[in-house]
Design a protein around this motif. Structure first.
Motif, PDB file in Angstrom:
ATOM      1  N   GLN A   1      36.325 -33.635  33.082  1.00 40.98           N
ATOM      2  CA  GLN A   1      34.958 -34.126  32.942  1.00 40.98           C
ATOM      3  C   GLN A   1      33.930 -33.026  33.230  1.00 40.98           C
ATOM      4  OE1 GLN A   1      34.346 -37.006  31.465  1.00 40.98           O
ATOM      5  NE2 GLN A   1      36.579 -37.167  31.366  1.00 40.98           N
TER       6      GLN A   1
ATOM      7  N   LYS B   1      33.808 -30.672  30.238  1.00 43.59           N
ATOM      8  CA  LYS B   1      33.122 -31.267  29.086  1.00 43.59           C
ATOM      9  C   LYS B   1      31.601 -31.233  29.239  1.00 43.59           C
ATOM     10  CE  LYS B   1      36.728 -34.503  27.564  1.00 43.59           C
ATOM     11  NZ  LYS B   1      37.084 -35.934  27.436  1.00 43.59           N
TER      12      LYS B   1
ATOM     13  N   ASP C   1      28.847 -37.093  23.266  1.00 44.78           N
ATOM     14  CA  ASP C   1      30.114 -37.361  23.954  1.00 44.78           C
ATOM     15  C   ASP C   1      31.316 -37.102  23.051  1.00 44.78           C
ATOM     16  OD1 ASP C   1      28.696 -38.073  26.178  1.00 44.78           O
ATOM     17  OD2 ASP C   1      29.014 -40.229  25.981  1.00 44.78           O
TER      18      ASP C   1
END
Length: 281
Positions: free
Chosen positions: A127, A130, A92
């Motif tokens: 998001q 990513k 992450d």
């Protein structure tokens, strides 16, 4: 040929339907002893017995029982075991870092219209960007793979641009590197727990390819040269290019993103194994 003593690396794995309506798995393995490629078939019964995580790309496995079919040049696998589980992609914090690096780079654009256009796309899809892979199996097929591929393309573009004799607008080139695969955030679905990648059938209902998606975005906002570079970046029509680079008398700028994309796809951090090797360096 089948070698029951060898360790194999999972290169790719897909599940489809047979004519009888049952599930069938297709898996491609690399023999880590002699680097040969083994194509495998797994029937539904076998798929139901083995945990899904075993088939993850990059895993090291052993084949326990199987039979080799010389006629079809493939191996019917009945049982296997996991030797070493691969990572699924970027952590992450790594994805956050690379996304922020990309945003900071776009902030340097002097063309305000272009900067705002690219930033809006990136921020409105943060998001998804990513998480997205850059491909299903060919390259950067892991969580965060699209970010890695995009930043590699920018790095190659920075190196190559000074040799282009102003035949390409610099910021348009960078924008094309950033947006050439943007449609992949919708074209693919990736499981953040297992790293498995599937095609998004809903995307296919409206779009032919991710190239068409990126091309349409740019044309709508009047960035025609960026759209054309995106349209040509797969090189050949049978590879999904909207503009085939074998056509005669194309302007030079059509070619550049294709070659940059190809460099990253062949020499970049193309697999989770490349990421792992970086960690152990």
């Amino acid at each position: 040929m089948l070698d029951l003593n060898a360790d194999y690396e999972v290169l790719n794995f897909i599940v489809g339907d047979t004519k009888a309506g049952t599930k069938m798995g297709k898996m491609q393995l690399k023999n880590l002893d002699d680097l040969s490629i083994l194509n495998c078939i797994l029937w539904e019964e076998t798929l139901n017995r083995i945990e899904e995580k075993v088939f993850k790309t990059g895993n090291i496995i052993k084949i326990l029982t199987a039979s080799y079919n010389e006629k079809y040049n493939n191996c019917l696998v009945n049982n296997l075991e996991l030797v070493e589980e691969a990572i699924c992609g970027l952590e992450d914090f790594e994805r956050d870092e690379k996304y922020n690096e990309l945003i900071a780079f776009v902030e340097t654009f002097k063309n305000e219209k272009l900067k705002n256009f690219v930033l809006n796309i990136l921020k409105n899809n943060e998001q998804a960007i990513k998480a997205a892979p850059a491909a299903k199996s060919m390259h950067h097929n892991y969580i965060g793979g699209l970010l890695v591929h995009t930043l590699e393309c920018i790095d190659f573009a920075k190196i190559i641009y000074p040799k282009l004799n102003n035949r390409v607008n610099e910021q348009e080139l960078y924008a094309a590197c950033i947006l050439h695969d943007i449609g992949k955030i919708f074209e693919y679905k990736i499981n953040l727990e297992t790293g498995f990648i599937e095609y998004n059938e809903e995307f296919k209902k409206d779009w032919l390819t991710h190239s068409q998606y990126g091309y349409t975005l740019c044309m709508k906002e009047g960035f025609k040269n960026i759209a054309k570079m995106i349209a040509a970046h797969h090189g050949r029509a049978d590879w999904g290019a909207m503009i085939d680079l074998s056509e005669r008398d194309l302007e030079p700028f059509y070619y550049i993103v294709h070659h940059i994309d190809d460099l990253s796809a062949k020499f970049g951090k193309t697999s989770v194994k490349d990421l792992k090797n970086k960690e152990n360096a």
